[in-house]
Motif scaffolding. Structure first.
Motif, PDB file in Angstrom:
ATOM      1  N   LEU A 306      -4.689   2.022   7.078  1.00 53.07           N
ATOM      2  CA  LEU A 306      -4.566   0.656   6.568  1.00 53.07           C
ATOM      3  C   LEU A 306      -4.333   0.643   5.065  1.00 53.07           C
ATOM      4  CD1 LEU A 306      -4.631  -2.374   6.939  1.00 53.07           C
ATOM      5  CD2 LEU A 306      -7.136  -2.292   6.863  1.00 53.07           C
ATOM      6  N   SER A 307      -5.129   1.388   4.318  1.00 49.74           N
ATOM      7  CA  SER A 307      -4.929   1.417   2.869  1.00 49.74           C
ATOM      8  C   SER A 307      -3.566   2.019   2.517  1.00 49.74           C
ATOM      9  CB  SER A 307      -6.049   2.189   2.180  1.00 49.74           C
ATOM     10  OG  SER A 307      -6.175   3.491   2.704  1.00 49.74           O
ATOM     11  N   ALA A 308      -3.114   2.991   3.298  1.00 48.01           N
ATOM     12  CA  ALA A 308      -1.785   3.573   3.054  1.00 48.01           C
ATOM     13  C   ALA A 308      -0.685   2.559   3.319  1.00 48.01           C
ATOM     14  CB  ALA A 308      -1.590   4.808   3.931  1.00 48.01           C
ATOM     15  N   LEU A 309      -0.843   1.769   4.368  1.00 47.79           N
ATOM     16  CA  LEU A 309       0.124   0.720   4.681  1.00 47.79           C
ATOM     17  C   LEU A 309       0.258  -0.263   3.529  1.00 47.79           C
ATOM     18  CD1 LEU A 309       1.819  -1.005   6.838  1.00 47.79           C
ATOM     19  CD2 LEU A 309      -0.365  -2.159   7.290  1.00 47.79           C
ATOM     20  N   VAL A 310      -0.886  -0.762   3.047  1.00 50.34           N
ATOM     21  CA  VAL A 310      -0.861  -1.759   1.973  1.00 50.34           C
ATOM     22  C   VAL A 310      -0.383  -1.128   0.675  1.00 50.34           C
ATOM     23  CG1 VAL A 310      -2.259  -3.392   0.647  1.00 50.34           C
ATOM     24  CG2 VAL A 310      -2.678  -3.095   3.107  1.00 50.34           C
ATOM     25  N   SER A 311      -0.852   0.084   0.375  1.00 45.84           N
ATOM     26  CA  SER A 311      -0.412   0.759  -0.847  1.00 45.84           C
ATOM     27  C   SER A 311       1.091   0.990  -0.851  1.00 45.84           C
ATOM     28  CB  SER A 311      -1.126   2.108  -0.984  1.00 45.84           C
ATOM     29  OG  SER A 311      -2.511   1.941  -1.174  1.00 45.84           O
ATOM     30  N   GLY A 312       1.628   1.374   0.292  1.00 46.08           N
ATOM     31  CA  GLY A 312       3.068   1.614   0.372  1.00 46.08           C
ATOM     32  C   GLY A 312       3.872   0.361   0.118  1.00 46.08           C
ATOM     33  N   ALA A 313       3.412  -0.765   0.673  1.00 44.64           N
ATOM     34  CA  ALA A 313       4.124  -2.026   0.458  1.00 44.64           C
ATOM     35  C   ALA A 313       4.021  -2.470  -0.995  1.00 44.64           C
ATOM     36  CB  ALA A 313       3.558  -3.103   1.389  1.00 44.64           C
ATOM     37  N   VAL A 314       2.840  -2.315  -1.580  1.00 45.67           N
ATOM     38  CA  VAL A 314       2.654  -2.685  -2.986  1.00 45.67           C
ATOM     39  C   VAL A 314       3.559  -1.839  -3.879  1.00 45.67           C
ATOM     40  CG1 VAL A 314       1.012  -2.662  -4.903  1.00 45.67           C
ATOM     41  CG2 VAL A 314       0.301  -3.533  -2.666  1.00 45.67           C
ATOM     42  N   ALA A 315       3.585  -0.542  -3.629  1.00 48.08           N
ATOM     43  CA  ALA A 315       4.412   0.347  -4.443  1.00 48.08           C
ATOM     44  C   ALA A 315       5.897   0.013  -4.301  1.00 48.08           C
ATOM     45  CB  ALA A 315       4.149   1.801  -4.049  1.00 48.08           C
ATOM     46  N   ALA A 316       6.319  -0.302  -3.082  1.00 47.55           N
ATOM     47  CA  ALA A 316       7.724  -0.613  -2.847  1.00 47.55           C
ATOM     48  C   ALA A 316       8.146  -1.886  -3.580  1.00 47.55           C
ATOM     49  CB  ALA A 316       7.987  -0.756  -1.344  1.00 47.55           C
ATOM     50  N   GLU A 317       7.242  -2.858  -3.682  1.00 51.53           N
ATOM     51  CA  GLU A 317       7.599  -4.141  -4.287  1.00 51.53           C
ATOM     52  C   GLU A 317       7.317  -4.215  -5.786  1.00 51.53           C
ATOM     53  OE1 GLU A 317       9.177  -6.622  -2.937  1.00 51.53           O
ATOM     54  OE2 GLU A 317       9.247  -5.830  -0.892  1.00 51.53           O
ATOM     55  N   THR A 318       6.383  -3.395  -6.271  1.00 47.01           N
ATOM     56  CA  THR A 318       5.993  -3.494  -7.685  1.00 47.01           C
ATOM     57  C   THR A 318       6.283  -2.234  -8.485  1.00 47.01           C
ATOM     58  OG1 THR A 318       3.739  -2.644  -7.372  1.00 47.01           O
ATOM     59  CG2 THR A 318       4.094  -5.011  -7.013  1.00 47.01           C
ATOM     60  N   GLY A 319       6.477  -1.110  -7.796  1.00 44.59           N
ATOM     61  CA  GLY A 319       6.654   0.156  -8.499  1.00 44.59           C
ATOM     62  C   GLY A 319       5.349   0.782  -8.944  1.00 44.59           C
ATOM     63  N   LEU A 320       4.224   0.169  -8.606  1.00 43.55           N
ATOM     64  CA  LEU A 320       2.910   0.687  -8.982  1.00 43.55           C
ATOM     65  C   LEU A 320       2.214   1.306  -7.780  1.00 43.55           C
ATOM     66  CD1 LEU A 320       1.577  -2.293 -11.133  1.00 43.55           C
ATOM     67  CD2 LEU A 320       2.617  -0.180 -11.957  1.00 43.55           C
ATOM     68  N   VAL A 321       1.492   2.396  -8.016  1.00 40.91           N
ATOM     69  CA  VAL A 321       0.632   2.964  -6.987  1.00 40.91           C
ATOM     70  C   VAL A 321      -0.773   2.412  -7.235  1.00 40.91           C
ATOM     71  CG1 VAL A 321      -0.344   5.052  -5.989  1.00 40.91           C
ATOM     72  CG2 VAL A 321       2.025   5.046  -6.803  1.00 40.91           C
ATOM     73  N   PRO A 322      -1.267   1.532  -6.372  1.00 40.05           N
ATOM     74  CA  PRO A 322      -2.541   0.865  -6.659  1.00 40.05           C
ATOM     75  C   PRO A 322      -3.741   1.795  -6.560  1.00 40.05           C
ATOM     76  CG  PRO A 322      -1.749   0.264  -4.482  1.00 40.05           C
ATOM     77  CD  PRO A 322      -0.653   1.061  -5.128  1.00 40.05           C
ATOM     78  N   GLU A 323      -4.708   1.551  -7.411  1.00 37.60           N
ATOM     79  CA  GLU A 323      -5.992   2.247  -7.319  1.00 37.60           C
ATOM     80  C   GLU A 323      -6.767   1.698  -6.131  1.00 37.60           C
ATOM     81  OE1 GLU A 323     -10.216   2.566  -9.819  1.00 37.60           O
ATOM     82  OE2 GLU A 323      -8.461   1.598 -10.718  1.00 37.60           O
ATOM     83  N   LEU A 324      -7.431   2.573  -5.392  1.00 38.84           N
ATOM     84  CA  LEU A 324      -8.302   2.154  -4.296  1.00 38.84           C
ATOM     85  C   LEU A 324      -9.704   2.012  -4.860  1.00 38.84           C
ATOM     86  CD1 LEU A 324      -7.018   4.454  -1.398  1.00 38.84           C
ATOM     87  CD2 LEU A 324      -6.175   2.210  -2.121  1.00 38.84           C
TER      88      LEU A 324
END
Length: 380
Positions: A306-324
């Motif tokens: 789940l966190s990988a799913l959301v992180s991947g979408a965030v990175a694709a749209e913002t260019g950022l790898v989010p901190e968990l």
């Protein structure tokens, strides 16, 4: 069918939804989602407004859920605002109003993303939206009521995303994969009132309270865990209600708040608080009454699919790898975690609960895009 999330956010801001007022926000969302083919049900309990909406068959193998709230905190002194808190005024591409950040923008973004998604690419599965009008208040009959009703009806989310503000600086920089537990304790030390010139005839509750608070605040609860910061105890109030300089008060009251990680639970911390109070009471010859409320237990959704799913979408749209992260206060994710795996992702929270609360309109648009990509990736 394409929904503009900025317009929807503005429409929701114009609904005066200070907890527990519904303010027509859920009526607006009910109408929007019903017209898009969602099956909607009002799940009000004890006067608290809640809305359940599902697109797709009940009980299918893949069901993605969103959770959020439309209620907001009070506006405070209207004179401090430069805009109407419920006017949804837009200045220089900034949308102002109570709930703009926390969290009507996220509700608008995930509702708009869900409607667009099921209209354009109907998924092999179901999408559920569980929206409450009681997150900022007691939270007894909000998301809890929705989850109780879902359990009785055989409705279930396989995973859930809560749209609370999670980003400290930039949209996309943080996802919450857990939260610390929260509890408060109200302690009343009861002694004997007397004249300040004759302290031997009184039993002053203040030295006992000071000793108790010093013992509690001085205790190192832990040094943190892999995913959590150290637990904290804050003394938030000590008062007697006594302004007279020649009177020793008979009662002193204090409040502490504990934010605790996954090394603790509310029951064990409650036992510790009561044991400390009992020792101090005996040492000072006073009575100490303790009332404790556990608002939520610590929880963690371990890094995974789940966190990988959301992180991947965030990175694709913002260019950022989010901190968990597990930082911050409590949210309704503390209830959802007993139902299914849950993470949180939403806007930058800098202005939430503040005067002139606001959000850049482009962030609302980008948030919808992130939520839409999450849905596409989950069902794809």
């Amino acid at each position: 069918m394409t929904i503009d999330p900025v317009t929807l956010t503005a429409d929701l801001i114009r609904c005066p939804t200070v907890t527990p007022e519904e303010g027509s926000a859920l009526v607006l969302l009910d109408d929007l989602l019903s017209r898009a083919g969602f099956e909607t049900v009002r799940v009000d309990r004890n006067g608290v407004p809640n809305l359940f909406a599902r697109w797709g068959p009940k009980g299918v193998a893949r069901t993605f859920g969103f959770n959020g709230h439309t209620d907001v905190v009070p506006v405070g002194d209207l004179a401090d605002w430069s805009v109407d808190p419920f006017g949804a005024e837009q200045r220089n591409d900034i949308l102002y109003g109570r709930g703009a950040t926390d969290m009507k923008s996220a509700v608008a973004a995930f509702a708009a993303a869900a409607v667009d998604f099921v209209s354009e690419t109907p998924p092999d599965g179901a999408v559920i939206l569980a929206i409450t009008g009681d997150e900022e208040g007691p939270a007894r009959d909000g998301t809890r009521a929705l989850l109780d009703w879902m359990g009785h009806q055989g409705e279930r989310m396989d995973v859930c995303l809560v749209g609370e503000p999670t980003c400290p600086v930039t949209l996309g920089d943080m996802i919450k994969i857990g939260r610390r537990g929260s509890m408060s304790a109200w302690m009343a030390v009861r002694g004997k009132q007397g004249h300040a010139a004759y302290p031997h005839r009184a039993r002053n509750p203040l030295p006992a309270m000071v000793r108790l608070m010093d013992r509690l605040a001085g205790r190192e609860l832990d040094r943190g865990t892999e995913h959590f910061d150290p637990s904290t105890l804050a003394v938030v109030s000590i008062e007697t209600g006594n302004d007279a300089t020649n009177v020793i008060p008979g009662t002193c009251r204090g409040i502490v708040n504990i934010r605790f990680n996954d090394l603790h639970n509310g029951a064990a911390l409650s036992d510790w608080l009561r044991a400390e109070a009992a020792e101090v009471a005996e040492a000072f010859g006073v009575q100490i009454d303790t009332e404790i409320k556990v608002s939520g237990e610590s929880f963690l959704t371990p890094p995974g699919a789940l966190s990988a799913l959301v992180s991947g979408a965030v990175a694709a749209e913002t260019g950022l790898v989010p901190e968990l992260s597990t930082t911050g206060g409590t949210s309704d994710a503390r209830f959802v975690k007993d139902h299914c795996p849950v993470v949180e992702f939403g806007l930058v929270g800098k202005t939430m609960h503040q005067v002139d609360e606001c959000v850049p309109v482009d962030e609302i648009v980008r948030l919808k895009a992130i939520y839409g990509r999450i849905l596409r990736d989950y069902f794809g």
